[in-house]
Design an enzyme around this catalytic site. Structure first.
Site, mmCIF file in Angstrom:
data_model
loop_
_atom_site.group_PDB
_atom_site.id
_atom_site.type_symbol
_atom_site.label_atom_id
_atom_site.label_comp_id
_atom_site.label_asym_id
_atom_site.label_seq_id
_atom_site.Cartn_x
_atom_site.Cartn_y
_atom_site.Cartn_z
ATOM 1 N N ALA A 33 0.831 -1.201 0.000
ATOM 2 C CA ALA A 33 0.000 0.000 0.000
ATOM 3 C C ALA A 33 0.870 1.258 0.000
ATOM 4 C CB ALA A 33 -0.907 0.005 1.235
ATOM 5 N N ASP A 34 0.461 2.247 -0.811
ATOM 6 C CA ASP A 34 1.135 3.551 -0.751
ATOM 7 C C ASP A 34 0.251 4.492 0.060
ATOM 8 O OD1 ASP A 34 -0.915 4.494 -2.435
ATOM 9 O OD2 ASP A 34 0.317 4.356 -4.233
ATOM 10 N N SER A 35 0.660 5.745 0.181
ATOM 11 C CA SER A 35 -0.067 6.673 1.053
ATOM 12 C C SER A 35 -1.511 6.894 0.603
ATOM 13 C CB SER A 35 0.674 8.010 1.157
ATOM 14 O OG SER A 35 0.866 8.565 -0.130
#
Length: 76
Positions: A33-35
């Site tokens: 997951a990214d931000s």
């Protein structure tokens, strides 16, 4: 029960198969997951559980278990 709902939301948000999402899974390291993914996932969790996840608490939610424990301890 909470874990199953959390896993479902995470799978939907991150496009991961259920068998890849365990209590020990790190949302960033293991699930990629990214931000933006994290923000969208947290919003979906808030909607699913009808609760607000405070920003300061979210910073400490690293693993799926962290999320499940927080929700279990704070849901109405």
């Amino acid at each position: 029960m909470t874990f199953e709902k959390v896993r479902e939301v995470i799978c939907n948000q991150l496009g991961k198969p259920e068998d890849k999402v365990t209590l020990e899974s790190d949302v960033v390291e293991d699930l990629g997951a990214d931000s933006l993914d994290i923000v969208e996932m947290l919003m979906a969790l808030e909607e699913e559980f009808n609760m607000t996840l405070p920003d300061e608490a979210c910073a400490n939610l690293k693993t799926v278990k962290d999320i499940v424990t927080f929700i279990d301890n704070h849901k109405k």
